[in-house]
Design a protein around this motif. Sequence first.
Motif, PDB file in Angstrom:
ATOM      1  N   ASP A  21      32.812  35.711  46.651  1.00 23.48           N
ATOM      2  CA  ASP A  21      31.716  34.763  46.887  1.00 23.48           C
ATOM      3  C   ASP A  21      31.418  34.563  48.371  1.00 23.48           C
ATOM      4  OD1 ASP A  21      31.444  34.381  44.152  1.00 23.48           O
ATOM      5  OD2 ASP A  21      32.883  32.719  44.132  1.00 23.48           O
ATOM      6  N   GLY A  22      31.427  35.649  49.132  1.00 25.35           N
ATOM      7  CA  GLY A  22      31.053  35.597  50.537  1.00 25.35           C
ATOM      8  C   GLY A  22      32.113  35.106  51.496  1.00 25.35           C
ATOM      9  N   GLY A  23      33.345  34.940  51.030  1.00 34.27           N
ATOM     10  CA  GLY A  23      34.419  34.506  51.913  1.00 34.27           C
ATOM     11  C   GLY A  23      35.731  35.162  51.521  1.00 34.27           C
ATOM     12  N   TRP A  24      36.768  34.892  52.296  1.00 36.95           N
ATOM     13  CA  TRP A  24      38.077  35.505  52.087  1.00 36.95           C
ATOM     14  C   TRP A  24      39.063  34.480  51.551  1.00 36.95           C
ATOM     15  CZ3 TRP A  24      39.021  40.631  52.400  1.00 36.95           C
ATOM     16  CH2 TRP A  24      38.003  41.406  52.948  1.00 36.95           C
ATOM     17  N   HIS A  25      39.915  34.926  50.639  1.00 37.24           N
ATOM     18  CA  HIS A  25      40.917  34.085  50.002  1.00 37.24           C
ATOM     19  C   HIS A  25      42.236  34.840  49.950  1.00 37.24           C
ATOM     20  CE1 HIS A  25      37.805  31.356  48.427  1.00 37.24           C
ATOM     21  NE2 HIS A  25      37.080  32.457  48.346  1.00 37.24           N
ATOM     22  N   TRP A  26      43.298  34.121  49.663  1.00 38.07           N
ATOM     23  CA  TRP A  26      44.592  34.761  49.431  1.00 38.07           C
ATOM     24  C   TRP A  26      45.205  34.172  48.163  1.00 38.07           C
ATOM     25  CZ3 TRP A  26      48.435  31.290  49.022  1.00 38.07           C
ATOM     26  CH2 TRP A  26      48.332  30.093  49.730  1.00 38.07           C
ATOM     27  N   GLY A  27      46.093  34.954  47.568  1.00 42.43           N
ATOM     28  CA  GLY A  27      46.869  34.514  46.419  1.00 42.43           C
ATOM     29  C   GLY A  27      48.262  35.108  46.512  1.00 42.43           C
ATOM     30  N   ILE A  28      49.227  34.433  45.955  1.00 44.51           N
ATOM     31  CA  ILE A  28      50.603  34.933  45.927  1.00 44.51           C
ATOM     32  C   ILE A  28      51.022  35.047  44.470  1.00 44.51           C
ATOM     33  CG2 ILE A  28      53.009  34.454  46.548  1.00 44.51           C
ATOM     34  CD1 ILE A  28      51.913  33.006  49.054  1.00 44.51           C
ATOM     35  N   THR A  29      51.560  36.212  44.112  1.00 39.08           N
ATOM     36  CA  THR A  29      51.986  36.464  42.737  1.00 39.08           C
ATOM     37  C   THR A  29      53.456  36.853  42.696  1.00 39.08           C
ATOM     38  OG1 THR A  29      51.405  38.823  42.821  1.00 39.08           O
ATOM     39  CG2 THR A  29      49.689  37.289  42.063  1.00 39.08           C
ATOM     40  N   VAL A  30      54.035  36.681  41.513  1.00 39.27           N
ATOM     41  CA  VAL A  30      55.379  37.194  41.212  1.00 39.27           C
ATOM     42  C   VAL A  30      55.280  37.890  39.857  1.00 39.27           C
ATOM     43  CG1 VAL A  30      56.660  35.451  42.534  1.00 39.27           C
ATOM     44  CG2 VAL A  30      56.112  35.028  40.139  1.00 39.27           C
ATOM     45  N   GLY A  35      57.949  42.514  31.941  1.00 42.93           N
ATOM     46  CA  GLY A  35      56.834  43.414  32.187  1.00 42.93           C
ATOM     47  C   GLY A  35      55.490  42.961  31.666  1.00 42.93           C
ATOM     48  N   SER A  36      55.273  41.667  31.561  1.00 44.27           N
ATOM     49  CA  SER A  36      54.012  41.176  31.008  1.00 44.27           C
ATOM     50  C   SER A  36      53.014  40.777  32.084  1.00 44.27           C
ATOM     51  CB  SER A  36      54.284  39.998  30.065  1.00 44.27           C
ATOM     52  OG  SER A  36      54.917  38.947  30.777  1.00 44.27           O
ATOM     53  N   GLY A  37      52.972  41.494  33.191  1.00 42.48           N
ATOM     54  CA  GLY A  37      51.989  41.230  34.231  1.00 42.48           C
ATOM     55  C   GLY A  37      52.527  40.387  35.364  1.00 42.48           C
ATOM     56  N   PHE A  38      51.620  39.638  36.004  1.00 41.41           N
ATOM     57  CA  PHE A  38      51.963  38.844  37.171  1.00 41.41           C
ATOM     58  C   PHE A  38      51.526  37.403  36.981  1.00 41.41           C
ATOM     59  CE2 PHE A  38      51.658  43.176  38.487  1.00 41.41           C
ATOM     60  CZ  PHE A  38      52.737  43.331  39.327  1.00 41.41           C
TER      61      PHE A  38
END
Length: 75
Positions: A21-30, A35-38
């Motif tokens: 949406d025209g800007g920068w974001h961050w996310g943190i995952t584990v 094995g069912s994704g993040f």
Amino acid sequence: MTTYEALHVSAAPVLHVFEQDGGWHWGITVPRPAGSGFKVVAFSEETFPAEAAARTDGDRVLRDFSDHGMRMRAH
């Protein structure tokens, strides 16, 4: 990924920086168990004007995760 492989994947948090949406974001995952994704454990609510600014802020939060463990949540 097999269940066996998933049990041996590092649970270390990973920083993702992305444009939306025209800007920068961050996310943190584990990784999720078995094995069912993040799982998203933290994300920016602020929209950053540049990728570098989002990465700098995300790196700061990622360091906090490393220093204080997964107990903290950041937005």
